[in-house]
Motif scaffolding. Structure first.
Motif, mmCIF file in Angstrom:
data_model
loop_
_atom_site.group_PDB
_atom_site.id
_atom_site.type_symbol
_atom_site.label_atom_id
_atom_site.label_comp_id
_atom_site.label_asym_id
_atom_site.label_seq_id
_atom_site.Cartn_x
_atom_site.Cartn_y
_atom_site.Cartn_z
ATOM 1 N N ALA A 1 49.149 -19.278 14.197
ATOM 2 C CA ALA A 1 47.911 -18.717 13.641
ATOM 3 C C ALA A 1 47.984 -17.205 13.550
ATOM 4 O O ALA A 1 48.564 -16.542 14.416
ATOM 5 N N GLN A 2 47.409 -16.659 12.510
ATOM 6 C CA GLN A 2 47.399 -15.210 12.297
ATOM 7 C C GLN A 2 45.941 -14.722 12.276
ATOM 8 O O GLN A 2 45.238 -14.923 11.287
ATOM 9 N N PRO A 3 45.499 -14.071 13.330
ATOM 10 C CA PRO A 3 44.073 -13.689 13.467
ATOM 11 C C PRO A 3 43.717 -12.325 12.886
ATOM 12 O O PRO A 3 42.669 -11.773 13.216
ATOM 13 N N ASP A 4 44.571 -11.790 12.011
ATOM 14 C CA ASP A 4 44.359 -10.422 11.538
ATOM 15 C C ASP A 4 42.995 -10.220 10.872
ATOM 16 O O ASP A 4 42.382 -9.148 11.010
ATOM 17 N N THR A 5 42.505 -11.232 10.136
ATOM 18 C CA THR A 5 41.240 -11.068 9.408
ATOM 19 C C THR A 5 40.047 -11.641 10.164
ATOM 20 O O THR A 5 38.920 -11.531 9.682
ATOM 21 N N TRP A 6 40.277 -12.279 11.300
ATOM 22 C CA TRP A 6 39.175 -12.936 12.004
ATOM 23 C C TRP A 6 38.065 -11.971 12.407
ATOM 24 O O TRP A 6 36.884 -12.269 12.221
ATOM 25 N N PRO A 7 38.380 -10.805 13.000
ATOM 26 C CA PRO A 7 37.305 -9.880 13.377
ATOM 27 C C PRO A 7 36.472 -9.420 12.172
ATOM 28 O O PRO A 7 35.261 -9.270 12.261
ATOM 29 N N ARG A 8 37.144 -9.184 11.037
ATOM 30 C CA ARG A 8 36.406 -8.767 9.841
ATOM 31 C C ARG A 8 35.459 -9.863 9.360
ATOM 32 O O ARG A 8 34.292 -9.607 9.040
ATOM 33 N N SER B 1 30.833 -16.545 20.269
ATOM 34 C CA SER B 1 30.016 -16.192 19.108
ATOM 35 C C SER B 1 30.825 -15.403 18.104
ATOM 36 O O SER B 1 31.931 -14.927 18.392
ATOM 37 N N TRP B 2 30.255 -15.269 16.914
ATOM 38 C CA TRP B 2 30.888 -14.454 15.877
ATOM 39 C C TRP B 2 31.027 -13.010 16.330
ATOM 40 O O TRP B 2 32.030 -12.362 16.051
ATOM 41 N N GLN B 3 30.017 -12.529 17.060
ATOM 42 C CA GLN B 3 30.072 -11.153 17.531
ATOM 43 C C GLN B 3 31.191 -10.969 18.537
ATOM 44 O O GLN B 3 31.849 -9.923 18.566
ATOM 45 N N ASN B 4 31.429 -11.990 19.379
ATOM 46 C CA ASN B 4 32.543 -11.916 20.326
ATOM 47 C C ASN B 4 33.863 -11.777 19.582
ATOM 48 O O ASN B 4 34.745 -11.003 19.994
ATOM 49 N N VAL B 5 34.029 -12.546 18.511
ATOM 50 C CA VAL B 5 35.263 -12.463 17.718
ATOM 51 C C VAL B 5 35.366 -11.095 17.060
ATOM 52 O O VAL B 5 36.444 -10.484 17.020
ATOM 53 N N ALA B 6 34.227 -10.596 16.530
ATOM 54 C CA ALA B 6 34.233 -9.286 15.867
ATOM 55 C C ALA B 6 34.596 -8.172 16.835
ATOM 56 O O ALA B 6 35.273 -7.208 16.458
ATOM 57 N N ASP B 7 34.176 -8.310 18.099
ATOM 58 C CA ASP B 7 34.452 -7.262 19.097
ATOM 59 C C ASP B 7 35.867 -7.357 19.659
ATOM 60 O O ASP B 7 36.364 -6.385 20.246
ATOM 61 N N ALA B 8 36.488 -8.528 19.499
ATOM 62 C CA ALA B 8 37.833 -8.707 20.056
ATOM 63 C C ALA B 8 38.863 -8.039 19.151
ATOM 64 O O ALA B 8 38.742 -8.052 17.930
ATOM 65 N N SER B 9 39.907 -7.464 19.756
ATOM 66 C CA SER B 9 40.985 -6.871 18.970
ATOM 67 C C SER B 9 41.933 -7.963 18.491
ATOM 68 O O SER B 9 42.005 -9.054 19.073
ATOM 69 N N VAL B 10 42.641 -7.674 17.420
ATOM 70 C CA VAL B 10 43.603 -8.638 16.888
ATOM 71 C C VAL B 10 44.670 -8.926 17.940
ATOM 72 O O VAL B 10 45.120 -10.079 18.101
ATOM 73 N N GLU B 11 45.061 -7.894 18.698
ATOM 74 C CA GLU B 11 46.076 -8.081 19.735
ATOM 75 C C GLU B 11 45.581 -9.032 20.819
ATOM 76 O O GLU B 11 46.345 -9.873 21.317
ATOM 77 N N HIS B 12 44.314 -8.911 21.185
ATOM 78 C CA HIS B 12 43.760 -9.797 22.215
ATOM 79 C C HIS B 12 43.740 -11.242 21.722
ATOM 80 O O HIS B 12 44.107 -12.175 22.459
ATOM 81 N N LEU B 13 43.309 -11.432 20.471
ATOM 82 C CA LEU B 13 43.267 -12.778 19.911
ATOM 83 C C LEU B 13 44.677 -13.353 19.799
ATOM 84 O O LEU B 13 44.913 -14.531 20.124
ATOM 85 N N ARG B 14 45.601 -12.513 19.361
ATOM 86 C CA ARG B 14 46.985 -12.982 19.249
ATOM 87 C C ARG B 14 47.557 -13.339 20.623
ATOM 88 O O ARG B 14 48.334 -14.294 20.754
ATOM 89 N N GLY B 15 47.160 -12.610 21.658
ATOM 90 C CA GLY B 15 47.624 -12.914 23.013
ATOM 91 C C GLY B 15 47.109 -14.262 23.489
ATOM 92 O O GLY B 15 47.844 -15.020 24.149
ATOM 93 N N ILE B 16 45.842 -14.565 23.182
ATOM 94 C CA ILE B 16 45.271 -15.863 23.569
ATOM 95 C C ILE B 16 46.048 -16.996 22.899
ATOM 96 O O ILE B 16 46.406 -18.001 23.531
#
Length: 208
Positions: A174-181, A148-163
């Protein structure tokens, strides 16, 4: 004899006046009785008419209260419908903007982007609304439990980058820096703010 005649002559006018006055009193009494009976009947009719008017007034008051309640309910329903319409229009603008950017730019990490679709509840929310996330990245994130969008919002950029890094290949670009925002705005239903933010991005990355 003369005395008796004189007495009769004296009493006869008195008797006649008494008879006249009695007759007048009777006539006046009869007229007064008729007048009173007529007024009483008219008064009863007026009271009956007044009672009918009061009943009608009470019915009108009840009808007014009922109509007022229906009006308030209709106003509330209309207000709710307008809010939903505004939300739908905002969703439409976001999806349209996202689709146009995907068609013009493609998914920079994975090639051409797929059209935006509304997923079923079992598939989670449409993560492709977040600029920078294409269909393959969406599938990768959902495999990791980010549905969900909330899952992405709660995830840290480092966690997303690790995935992305663990997936290898083009995912690492891919650069997930703005995804949580972006996801936080989508989860909050702030579509206009999300559209404004995405206008400032290039492929999900800050233009600056």
């Amino acid at each position: 004899m003369e005395y008796g005649t004189l007495l009769l002559a004296t009493l006869e006018p008195c008797w006649l006046w008494w008879l006249i006055l009695s007759a007048l009193a009777f006539i006046l009494g009869a007229l007064l009785g008729c007048l009173l009976c007529g007024n009483k009947k008219k008064l009863q009719e007026l009271e009956t008419e007044n009672a009918a008017l009061l009943a009608r007034a009470n019915n009108w008051e009840k009808d007014y209260v009922g109509l007022k309640y229906q009006h308030e309910q209709t106003e509330a329903a209309l207000k709710e419908a307008r809010a939903r319409l505004n939300s739908c229009e905002a969703d439409n603008r976001v999806l349209k903007s996202k689709l146009e950017k995907q068609k013009g730019e493609g998914d920079f990490a994975l090639g051409a982007a797929a059209p935006v679709t509304v997923p079923s509840s079992s598939e989670g929310e449409d993560l492709k609304i977040i600029e920078g996330i294409g269909p393959k990245i969406e599938a990768l994130l959902k495999e990791e439990g980010i549905l969900s969008w909330q899952n992405v919002a709660d995830a840290s950029v480092e966690h997303l980058r690790g995935i992305l890094s663990n997936a290898g290949g083009h995912f690492r670009l891919a650069q997930p820096d703005t995804w949580p925002r972006q996801a936080a705005l989508a989860a909050a239903g702030e579509w206009e703010a999300l559209t404004k933010l995405q206008d400032e991005l290039q492929g999900g990355v800050d233009k600056g």
